[in-house]
Design a protein around this motif. Structure first.
Motif, PDB file in Angstrom:
ATOM      1  N   PHE A 102       0.320   1.148   7.638  1.00  0.00           N
ATOM      2  CA  PHE A 102      -0.121   1.552   6.311  1.00  0.00           C
ATOM      3  C   PHE A 102       0.524   2.892   5.963  1.00  0.00           C
ATOM      4  O   PHE A 102       1.034   3.598   6.836  1.00  0.00           O
ATOM      5  CB  PHE A 102      -1.643   1.679   6.263  1.00  0.00           C
ATOM      6  CG  PHE A 102      -2.365   0.394   6.513  1.00  0.00           C
ATOM      7  CD1 PHE A 102      -2.757  -0.413   5.455  1.00  0.00           C
ATOM      8  CD2 PHE A 102      -2.645  -0.026   7.808  1.00  0.00           C
ATOM      9  CE1 PHE A 102      -3.410  -1.616   5.680  1.00  0.00           C
ATOM     10  CE2 PHE A 102      -3.307  -1.224   8.049  1.00  0.00           C
ATOM     11  CZ  PHE A 102      -3.685  -2.011   6.978  1.00  0.00           C
ATOM     12  N   THR A 103       0.511   3.246   4.705  1.00  0.00           N
ATOM     13  CA  THR A 103       1.087   4.512   4.241  1.00  0.00           C
ATOM     14  C   THR A 103      -0.022   5.542   4.058  1.00  0.00           C
ATOM     15  O   THR A 103      -1.034   5.258   3.406  1.00  0.00           O
ATOM     16  CB  THR A 103       1.823   4.318   2.909  1.00  0.00           C
ATOM     17  OG1 THR A 103       2.837   3.333   3.069  1.00  0.00           O
ATOM     18  CG2 THR A 103       2.459   5.622   2.443  1.00  0.00           C
ATOM     19  N   ASN A 104       0.195   6.750   4.618  1.00  0.00           N
ATOM     20  CA  ASN A 104      -0.809   7.801   4.427  1.00  0.00           C
ATOM     21  C   ASN A 104      -0.511   8.629   3.173  1.00  0.00           C
ATOM     22  O   ASN A 104       0.409   8.313   2.404  1.00  0.00           O
ATOM     23  CB  ASN A 104      -0.920   8.688   5.670  1.00  0.00           C
ATOM     24  CG  ASN A 104       0.347   9.488   5.947  1.00  0.00           C
ATOM     25  OD1 ASN A 104       1.242   9.596   5.104  1.00  0.00           O
ATOM     26  ND2 ASN A 104       0.426  10.065   7.138  1.00  0.00           N
ATOM     27  N   GLN A 105      -1.265   9.720   2.999  1.00  0.00           N
ATOM     28  CA  GLN A 105      -1.158  10.505   1.767  1.00  0.00           C
ATOM     29  C   GLN A 105       0.185  11.183   1.583  1.00  0.00           C
ATOM     30  O   GLN A 105       0.554  11.552   0.461  1.00  0.00           O
ATOM     31  CB  GLN A 105      -2.274  11.565   1.728  1.00  0.00           C
ATOM     32  CG  GLN A 105      -3.678  11.005   1.633  1.00  0.00           C
ATOM     33  CD  GLN A 105      -4.312  10.798   2.999  1.00  0.00           C
ATOM     34  OE1 GLN A 105      -3.604  10.561   3.984  1.00  0.00           O
ATOM     35  NE2 GLN A 105      -5.637  10.876   3.057  1.00  0.00           N
ATOM     36  N   VAL A 106       0.930  11.375   2.668  1.00  0.00           N
ATOM     37  CA  VAL A 106       2.232  12.039   2.560  1.00  0.00           C
ATOM     38  C   VAL A 106       3.369  11.029   2.764  1.00  0.00           C
ATOM     39  O   VAL A 106       4.482  11.395   3.118  1.00  0.00           O
ATOM     40  CB  VAL A 106       2.347  13.209   3.557  1.00  0.00           C
ATOM     41  CG1 VAL A 106       1.389  14.325   3.176  1.00  0.00           C
ATOM     42  CG2 VAL A 106       2.107  12.733   4.994  1.00  0.00           C
ATOM     43  N   ASN A 107       3.054   9.758   2.536  1.00  0.00           N
ATOM     44  CA  ASN A 107       4.041   8.677   2.593  1.00  0.00           C
ATOM     45  C   ASN A 107       4.679   8.481   3.961  1.00  0.00           C
ATOM     46  O   ASN A 107       5.851   8.100   4.076  1.00  0.00           O
ATOM     47  CB  ASN A 107       5.130   8.882   1.534  1.00  0.00           C
ATOM     48  CG  ASN A 107       4.614   8.667   0.137  1.00  0.00           C
ATOM     49  OD1 ASN A 107       3.725   7.848  -0.082  1.00  0.00           O
ATOM     50  ND2 ASN A 107       5.159   9.406  -0.820  1.00  0.00           N
ATOM     51  N   GLY A 167       0.775  -1.229   0.000  1.00  0.00           N
ATOM     52  CA  GLY A 167       0.000   0.000   0.000  1.00  0.00           C
ATOM     53  C   GLY A 167       0.806   1.278   0.000  1.00  0.00           C
ATOM     54  O   GLY A 167       0.251   2.361   0.176  1.00  0.00           O
ATOM     55  N   GLY A 168       2.125   1.218  -0.163  1.00  0.00           N
ATOM     56  CA  GLY A 168       2.940   2.415  -0.171  1.00  0.00           C
ATOM     57  C   GLY A 168       4.303   2.156   0.423  1.00  0.00           C
ATOM     58  O   GLY A 168       4.555   1.110   1.034  1.00  0.00           O
ATOM     59  N   VAL A 169       5.189   3.139   0.249  1.00  0.00           N
ATOM     60  CA  VAL A 169       6.592   2.951   0.642  1.00  0.00           C
ATOM     61  C   VAL A 169       6.762   2.821   2.147  1.00  0.00           C
ATOM     62  O   VAL A 169       7.770   2.276   2.612  1.00  0.00           O
ATOM     63  CB  VAL A 169       7.455   4.123   0.133  1.00  0.00           C
ATOM     64  CG1 VAL A 169       7.499   4.133  -1.391  1.00  0.00           C
ATOM     65  CG2 VAL A 169       6.932   5.462   0.659  1.00  0.00           C
ATOM     66  N   ALA A 170       5.806   3.314   2.932  1.00  0.00           N
ATOM     67  CA  ALA A 170       5.932   3.265   4.388  1.00  0.00           C
ATOM     68  C   ALA A 170       5.094   2.150   5.000  1.00  0.00           C
ATOM     69  O   ALA A 170       4.958   2.087   6.217  1.00  0.00           O
ATOM     70  CB  ALA A 170       5.544   4.608   4.993  1.00  0.00           C
TER      71      ALA A 170
END
Length: 342
Positions: free
Chosen positions: A146-151, A119-122
């Protein structure tokens, strides 16, 4: 391998890299109490075989980060035991020199049913594992994110507890891994009767550790079948892939133990919802402080936010009596399989 006839009574506490994870109280088994997880105590076999027999040591449950060492005049001459609990600390704790020792899982507890990997880099899965990093074994235990909108990572704050046993055996060391929906992965051939494999890591993401039938394991296959086309040691499981395509996983390590090593294996089950069962393991090998024990299978739902909920092996804390045995605690309706070597 030959054992040593005398050992230092107590080695000094060894400082470890600072850990940014949650602050836990650490109980040393020499009776002293440390207030943070930033150091741990090493205890040698002479303590277990001497001072421990006086009954002045703490019980077998070991919290936060701690090391214990046992030494014996047997084929397996040493063991080291570590435990770690964090929710958000992604940094591994250095526990052993991989050129001298091999480490594997001896316990996992907590909620592995949180996290992500795609779901994202973080994003991060929930993890309990040992891995070799820059020539050293490191112990990892953390929850999912999980990764939020600002990674940035958004952690689920699900604490994971991982126990690890390390032993001074590196011969024939072979690693293998398995991920959700994979067929069984062959790690190595059967070798001799001195070859044994253990789980070295497990991970989970949202939705993959919800069932009482979920499992990961190492298995010795002596007869081929449709899913094991060759004999040998395999790692396998039945974890699903979550709707987002993220996977759970497991890893294992196999070793060739020295001549004279004996093994005993078994299974422990807890069938009571909300309850737990603690039993001795490895009794068939006799003097229990001399052996090292690890997990070969975990089965059940790992979806409860409690580090008391899982399958946990703990080492001896005394030279005689019940506390001289290795123990396995299985909570909720789970099944744990183990092997001890001596």
């Amino acid at each position: 391998m030959t054992g040593r006839k005398s050992f230092a009574l107590l080695r000094a506490a060894v400082p470890k890299p600072k850990i940014k994870g949650k602050k836990d109280q650490m109980q040393t088994t020499a009776g002293a109490i440390a207030s943070t997880v930033r150091s741990f105590t090493t205890i040698t076999a002479s303590v277990l075989l001497g001072a421990l027999s006086c009954g002045c040591m703490a019980g077998p449950e070991i919290e936060s980060e701690e090391e214990m060492v046992g030494e014996a005049q047997d084929a397996l001459t040493d063991w080291n035991f570590f435990t770690r609990t964090t929710a958000t600390n992604l940094t591994g704790l250095t526990i052993a020199n991989a050129s001298l020792e091999t480490c594997f899982l001896s316990g996992v507890a907590g909620n592995l049913n949180e996290g992500d990997e795609l779901g994202g880099v973080a994003s991060h899965p929930s993890v309990a594992r040992v891995s070799i990093v820059s020539g050293n074994y490191q112990l990892f235990a953390h929850g999912g994110a999980f990764t939020n909108q600002v990674n940035d990572p958004v952690f689920s704050n699900n604490s994971i507890k991982a126990n690890a046993t390390c032993i001074p055996v590196t011969a024939g060391r072979t690693n293998g891994s398995w991920t959700s929906l994979d067929t069984p992965h062959r790690i190595t051939d059967l070798g001799t009767s001195l070859r044994q494999c253990f789980l070295s890591g497990v991970s989970g993401v949202s939705g993959v550790w919800n069932s009482a039938t979920n499992f990961v394991r190492v298995v010795k296959v002596t007869t081929t079948d449709a899913t094991h086309p060759m004999t040998g040691w395999y790692i396998e499981g039945n974890l699903p892939e979550n709707p987002g395509g993220s996977d759970g996983s497991a890893s294992a390590v196999c070793l060739d133990f020295p001549t004279g090593t004996e093994f005993v294996s078994g299974e422990r089950t807890s069938t009571t919802e909300g309850g737990s069962t603690t039993t001795f393991i490895g009794i068939g090998l006799g003097a229990t402080v001399k052996k090292g024990c690890g997990l070969t299978e975990i089965k059940g739902a790992f979806n409860v936010n409690s580090t008391a909920d899982g399958i946990l092996i703990t080492p001896p804390t005394a030279a005689e009596g019940e506390a001289s045995a290795w123990h396995m605690t299985v909570s909720n309706p789970k099944i744990g399989k183990w092997t001890c070597a001596q």
